[in-house]
Write a protein that holds these residues in place. Structure first.
Motif, mmCIF file in Angstrom:
data_model
loop_
_atom_site.group_PDB
_atom_site.id
_atom_site.type_symbol
_atom_site.label_atom_id
_atom_site.label_comp_id
_atom_site.label_asym_id
_atom_site.label_seq_id
_atom_site.Cartn_x
_atom_site.Cartn_y
_atom_site.Cartn_z
ATOM 1 N N LEU A 1 0.825 -1.206 0.000
ATOM 2 C CA LEU A 1 0.000 0.000 0.000
ATOM 3 C C LEU A 1 0.856 1.253 0.000
ATOM 4 N N MET A 2 2.090 1.177 -0.482
ATOM 5 C CA MET A 2 2.999 2.318 -0.395
ATOM 6 C C MET A 2 2.370 3.605 -0.933
ATOM 7 N N LYS A 3 1.678 3.532 -2.067
ATOM 8 C CA LYS A 3 1.119 4.749 -2.658
ATOM 9 C C LYS A 3 -0.020 5.309 -1.809
ATOM 10 N N TYR A 4 -0.733 4.425 -1.149
ATOM 11 C CA TYR A 4 -1.766 4.874 -0.203
ATOM 12 C C TYR A 4 -1.118 5.561 0.993
ATOM 13 N N TRP A 5 -0.112 4.931 1.572
ATOM 14 C CA TRP A 5 0.587 5.567 2.702
ATOM 15 C C TRP A 5 1.105 6.948 2.301
ATOM 16 N N ARG A 6 1.692 7.030 1.110
ATOM 17 C CA ARG A 6 2.312 8.287 0.669
ATOM 18 C C ARG A 6 1.300 9.424 0.559
ATOM 19 N N SER A 7 0.075 9.086 0.222
ATOM 20 C CA SER A 7 -0.948 10.125 0.057
ATOM 21 C C SER A 7 -1.286 10.818 1.380
ATOM 22 N N TYR A 8 -0.844 10.234 2.495
ATOM 23 C CA TYR A 8 -1.099 10.821 3.819
ATOM 24 C C TYR A 8 0.172 11.387 4.456
ATOM 25 N N ASN A 9 1.264 11.406 3.724
ATOM 26 C CA ASN A 9 2.512 11.936 4.286
ATOM 27 C C ASN A 9 2.329 13.314 4.901
ATOM 28 N N ASP A 10 1.631 14.182 4.176
ATOM 29 C CA ASP A 10 1.540 15.587 4.577
ATOM 30 C C ASP A 10 0.356 15.878 5.487
ATOM 31 N N SER A 11 -0.380 14.840 5.859
ATOM 32 C CA SER A 11 -1.523 15.046 6.760
ATOM 33 C C SER A 11 -1.036 15.249 8.186
ATOM 34 N N ALA A 12 -1.839 15.950 8.952
ATOM 35 C CA ALA A 12 -1.493 16.202 10.350
ATOM 36 C C ALA A 12 -1.543 14.918 11.166
ATOM 37 N N ILE A 13 -0.666 14.806 12.137
ATOM 38 C CA ILE A 13 -0.710 13.665 13.056
ATOM 39 C C ILE A 13 -2.080 13.644 13.721
ATOM 40 N N ALA A 14 -2.663 12.468 13.815
ATOM 41 C CA ALA A 14 -4.021 12.336 14.362
ATOM 42 C C ALA A 14 -4.069 12.786 15.815
ATOM 43 N N PRO A 15 -5.052 13.616 16.173
ATOM 44 C CA PRO A 15 -5.196 14.048 17.577
ATOM 45 C C PRO A 15 -5.305 12.876 18.540
ATOM 46 N N ALA A 16 -5.880 11.768 18.077
ATOM 47 C CA ALA A 16 -6.039 10.609 18.962
ATOM 48 C C ALA A 16 -4.686 10.053 19.402
ATOM 49 N N PHE A 17 -3.679 10.143 18.542
ATOM 50 C CA PHE A 17 -2.352 9.668 18.919
ATOM 51 C C PHE A 17 -1.746 10.588 19.974
ATOM 52 N N ILE A 18 -1.900 11.876 19.779
ATOM 53 C CA ILE A 18 -1.395 12.829 20.769
ATOM 54 C C ILE A 18 -2.094 12.617 22.108
ATOM 55 N N ASP B 1 17.129 12.302 5.626
ATOM 56 C CA ASP B 1 15.834 12.868 5.970
ATOM 57 C C ASP B 1 14.707 12.118 5.269
ATOM 58 N N PHE B 2 13.644 11.862 6.010
ATOM 59 C CA PHE B 2 12.405 11.364 5.424
ATOM 60 C C PHE B 2 11.528 12.596 5.210
ATOM 61 N N THR B 3 11.247 12.923 3.959
ATOM 62 C CA THR B 3 10.564 14.172 3.636
ATOM 63 C C THR B 3 9.120 13.921 3.217
ATOM 64 N N VAL B 4 8.418 14.998 2.958
ATOM 65 C CA VAL B 4 7.020 14.900 2.559
ATOM 66 C C VAL B 4 6.852 14.132 1.251
ATOM 67 N N SER B 5 7.873 14.108 0.414
ATOM 68 C CA SER B 5 7.783 13.424 -0.873
ATOM 69 C C SER B 5 8.456 12.052 -0.879
ATOM 70 N N THR B 6 8.953 11.607 0.283
ATOM 71 C CA THR B 6 9.620 10.311 0.353
ATOM 72 C C THR B 6 8.596 9.175 0.249
ATOM 73 N N ASP B 7 8.908 8.181 -0.555
ATOM 74 C CA ASP B 7 8.040 7.001 -0.622
ATOM 75 C C ASP B 7 8.162 6.227 0.694
ATOM 76 N N PRO B 8 7.046 6.034 1.411
ATOM 77 C CA PRO B 8 7.120 5.425 2.747
ATOM 78 C C PRO B 8 7.146 3.902 2.735
ATOM 79 N N TRP B 9 8.153 3.339 2.075
ATOM 80 C CA TRP B 9 8.306 1.886 2.095
ATOM 81 C C TRP B 9 8.437 1.366 3.520
#
Length: 407
Positions: free
Chosen positions: A259-276, A360-368
């Motif tokens: 699901l790498m491409k699915y994961w990548r589509s959420y790279n720039d999303s905010a960390i979920a408040p539930a995790f905080i 660095d793992f950046t906003v455009s890095t593929d999240p393998w």
């Protein structure tokens, strides 16, 4: 007269064509792949190591409970280095059989890096000739061979029809000739065909011509696919399209999927408040709040790669991030898709996280790194052992033991 009939029968056997001795032609039969009838083509799932066999943790492989391991070899690099007899990756790969594993090997030709040599020129012919040298080294330790790794990703688009098709056809013939000369009866596959759910690939002349070659070539057992995707529909589309392009007696491998491409589509999303919130409510230091500057998913992944987290914290990130939690049964979903297709022989999932240090793992890095069954980079070891993924390893182990991972 006896000689005449004996000669006629011999000709029939060699040609594979039924003829009356009068010389009249009846029907033509397509030869089956030159593999033994005893091969068990029932679906199995193994671990994918790519080129990392020499650094993979053997205990992790054992803990996965699979008996199948897939790797690839950089053929051109190995040829140029001249180190086939001392290469650490080949030595590690060849040792897998003695450890009880079934092995699948892909021959990778990186023409994007090296460029295509002139067709029928010296380098072209040298690369092809080297295949026999390499096969002599690895085939005693290989159960399934794949000609290619990602031919179209590893070549410029302008070359996809030619010279790419010509090279892979000749490479495949070289492998088949070697097998015949050495009485090797093991499956040969061609591929991998990537992104087969995309219209651009489904209509590309280079892809279609190589698929047509695979279908028409009697000794090929089938084709290999790589399916890194966003949605379940894309997985189904890739499988169905590929299945429509091969013979009924051929099989498919899926040596990479995620699901790498699915994961990548959420790279720039905010960390979920539930995790905080979970971190704030933690009664121990096992789930810590990330630094205040870490507010996006990609930033947290970067933070974890540079400062491996306790397993409980990583699991909390998954459980409380809706985009991750929604796909926690991914291997169950993939398993169902492979079985529904009906002709997938082997599939392989990533064993480990491969990511370079001090990068660095950046906003455009593929999240393998979100794929692996074991967390050797983003999570702290416990008693010297890599920790398992949030949910994928549990499902994988069931598949490896022929159990339903969805129950």
């Amino acid at each position: 007269m006896k000689f005449f009939y004996t000669h006629c029968l011999l000709w029939l056997l060699l040609a594979g064509i039924y003829l009356g001795c009068s010389g009249e032609k009846s029907h033509v039969t397509v030869a089956k792949p030159s593999t033994p009838d005893s091969i068990d083509y029932s679906f199995k799932m193994g671990v994918n190591l790519n080129e990392q066999v020499d650094v993979a943790d053997m205990q992790d492989i054992a803990d996965s409970k699979t008996k199948w391991v897939r790797c690839f070899i950089e053929v051109i690099d190995l040829y140029k280095a001249g180190t086939i007899n001392t290469d650490a990756k080949i030595a590690a790969y060849n040792s897998l059989k003695s450890k009880g594993y079934k092995t699948v090997l892909s021959l990778k030709f990186n023409f994007l890096k090296n460029g295509f040599p002139a067709k029928d020129g010296q380098d072209w012919n040298n690369y092809l000739s080297f295949i026999s040298t390499l096969l002599a080294k690895v085939m005693p330790y290989t159960d399934v061979l794949i000609v290619g790794n990602e031919p179209f990703i590893e070549a410029a688009p302008a070359t996809w029809n030619e010279p790419l098709n010509s090279f892979y056809k000749e490479a495949t013939d070289k492998v088949h000739t070697y097998f015949e000369q050495n009485n090797i009866e093991k499956p040969i596959f061609l591929g991998a065909f990537d992104n087969m759910y995309q219209t651009t690939q489904q209509t590309n002349a280079g892809y279609l011509n190589l698929l047509a070659f695979a279908k028409a070539t009697s000794y090929l057992a089938g084709i290999d696919l790589h399916i890194h995707h966003n949605s379940e529909a894309e997985m189904t589309s890739a499988l169905n399209f590929a299945a429509s392009k091969i013979r009924a007696d051929q099989k498919m491998l899926v040596t990479e999927f995620s699901l790498m491409k699915y994961w990548r589509s959420y790279n720039d999303s905010a960390i979920a408040p539930a995790f905080i919130k979970a971190a704030e409510a933690s009664a121990s230091d096992s789930i810590e709040l990330p630094p205040s500057s870490v507010t996006k998913n990609y930033q947290y992944i970067d933070y974890a790669l540079k400062n491996p987290r306790p397993a409980q914290e990583w699991y909390a990130f998954w459980a409380n991030s809706p985009y991750l939690a929604a796909k926690s049964s991914y291997l169950c979903t993939a398993y169902q898709s492979f079985l529904a297709t009906g002709n997938v022989y082997l599939s392989f999932y990533a064993l480990r996280q491969s990511y370079p240090d001090n990068t660095d793992f950046t906003v455009s890095t593929d999240p393998w790194v979100l794929n692996g069954l074991f967390l050797n980079r983003s999570v702290q070891q416990v008693n010297g052992r890599n920790q398992k993924s949030y949910s994928f390893l549990d499902q994988f182990q069931k598949i490896a033991e022929n159990e339903n991972p969805c129950q």
